[in-house]
Enzyme design. Sequence first.
Site, PDB file in Angstrom:
ATOM      1  N   LYS A 113      23.020  14.483  33.886  1.00 43.49           N
ATOM      2  CA  LYS A 113      23.937  13.904  32.905  1.00 43.49           C
ATOM      3  C   LYS A 113      24.892  12.891  33.537  1.00 43.49           C
ATOM      4  O   LYS A 113      25.400  12.011  32.858  1.00 43.49           O
ATOM      5  CB  LYS A 113      24.683  15.003  32.166  1.00 43.49           C
TER       6      LYS A 113
HETATM    7  C1  LIG Z   1      20.930  18.279  29.604  1.00 46.67           C
HETATM    8  C2  LIG Z   1      19.873  18.751  30.567  1.00 46.67           C
HETATM    9  C3  LIG Z   1      18.496  18.763  30.237  1.00 46.67           C
HETATM   10  C4  LIG Z   1      17.975  18.350  28.874  1.00 46.67           C
HETATM   11  O1  LIG Z   1      18.051  16.980  28.657  1.00 46.67           O
HETATM   12  P1  LIG Z   1      17.963  16.403  27.168  1.00 46.67           P
HETATM   13  O2  LIG Z   1      18.257  14.968  27.290  1.00 46.67           O
HETATM   14  O3  LIG Z   1      19.009  17.152  26.378  1.00 46.67           O
HETATM   15  O4  LIG Z   1      16.583  16.688  26.674  1.00 46.67           O
HETATM   16  C5  LIG Z   1      17.590  19.180  31.201  1.00 46.67           C
HETATM   17  N1  LIG Z   1      18.004  19.609  32.407  1.00 46.67           N
HETATM   18  C6  LIG Z   1      19.302  19.615  32.763  1.00 46.67           C
HETATM   19  C7  LIG Z   1      19.690  20.114  34.112  1.00 46.67           C
HETATM   20  C8  LIG Z   1      20.289  19.194  31.859  1.00 46.67           C
HETATM   21  O5  LIG Z   1      21.585  19.229  32.224  1.00 46.67           O
END
Ligand SMILES: *Cc1c(COP(=O)(O)O)cnc(C)c1O
Length: 494
Positions: A113
């Site tokens: 993120k």
């Molecule tokens: C948020 C997240 C995801 C999922 O990603 P999306 O864009 O919501 O599909 C997968 N792995 C981690 C570690 C995350 O923080």
Amino acid sequence: MKFQSTRDEKQIKYTSAQVIKQGLAEDGGLFVPDTIPTLSQDDILSFCSLSYPELAATILGKFLTDYTYDELLKDCNTAYCESSFPNGACPLVKVNENTYSLELWHGPTCAFKDMALQVMPRLLSRALTKTGETRTALVLVATSGDTGKAALEGYKNVEQIKISVFYPENGVSSVQKLQMTTQDGNNVNVCGVKGNFDDIQTGVKKIFADENIACELDKKGYFLSSANSINFGRLAPQIVYYIKAYCDLLSLGDIQMGEEINICVPTGNFGNILAAYIAKLMGLPIAKLICASNSNNILTDFLRTGRYDRNRDFYLTMSPSMDILISSNLERLLYLVSGASETAEYMRSLNSQGFYEVAEHTQNAISESFAGYFADEGKTAQTIKDSCEKYGYLMDTHTAVAFSALADYRSESCDCRKTVVASTASPYKFAKDVYGSLFGSFSKSDLTALNELSSHTCTEIPLPLSNLSQRKVNFTSVTTPDKIFDEVLKFIEK
Ligand SMILES: *Cc1c(COP(=O)(O)O)cnc(C)c1O
């Protein structure tokens, strides 16, 4: 370029600054660009010589046309600087002959993120200037752990923005709690809440929906804003790293220009994989997008049957960021393959009945690009162990879900194209479960797990997670779900 809602037939148009400031369209739909910019093979070749911030500014500039290249480059240089990403923004690691791990977790909070949240707040800050907004944006976040920290790191010290994060006092790990309570920055606030994540989310949603609160804040010179992953400002930066990965494969000489690759993504809200799909629509040579889920496998079912049904059991897994039953960004995919009126229809059905079933032509269009697979807890743990033993590659629980899904896809399809797997978190972010998967269950604290994982695998704890217990705690307040707004007031009046 202009933007419109995924549910709007009349095509009301917005600028990108409006879209980033507003987040969600008035009709409840998500913002989408009215055309998808295209890349030629020459464009892609020319990208191979750019730095990550230069590539990011170039790609963002194709969507955010009311931002200048210089503005975008400045923001991307700050966002992806060496002190935030000491190992480069997103190294591509070759795991075996035809599989590559795109490590998206070398940022300040060790999860993917950061790739979007390091730059999005800067785009928001500029959007305020561009739209003539004089008030300060007040970002409220309810977090079950990881999003809160990534948002704090992204919004800290950004002009004309303040951020307040609420987490369940007894519902996050001690590592997560320390990550948040030791946060620095001149515009941040962190507060524990007595209650679970749902209580806090409900409390925060009430504040967003309350017109009296909006009025009170307006008088004080503030308006509420969300760090939500449905904001196009969070989606756009995620397109960049798939293009970068393709360039890296070209530079390595592992693929020829034009050669199609597959992309496999551990998926929750469908944002990350949707960004890869947009890269494909732009012309990046991608054959299949493999959508990997954990036991909350609503997307696997959807991609196989065309029916999205949220009336089902919910599981807590060791890949908690994928424990989701409503994948909001899927709405953008529906729009891209079927248009606004069909999408609006599906969303009405989802809201009223909890499910929808897409038309055959829509399902066929989706199946051409997407395949869905899932891994339960046992398979996830086994994948971590196998990868470590066979390839010496240590991965986190979310990434393991993706590697497991890829193995299933390959054996079912016999498609052995070179594949880039999005690796979404550092193994140290989920040290206890990674350790447990490798060596059997682990009963000590998750802070201890960091050290044990390091000494047993001879790998280093990433800087943002080391020495956590020695850092200064800046936030100790605890409140109750009904008093969240009082805490917000205290913060802005400080
Ligand atoms: C948020 C997240 C995801 C999922 O990603 P999306 O864009 O919501 O599909 C997968 N792995 C981690 C570690 C995350 O923080």
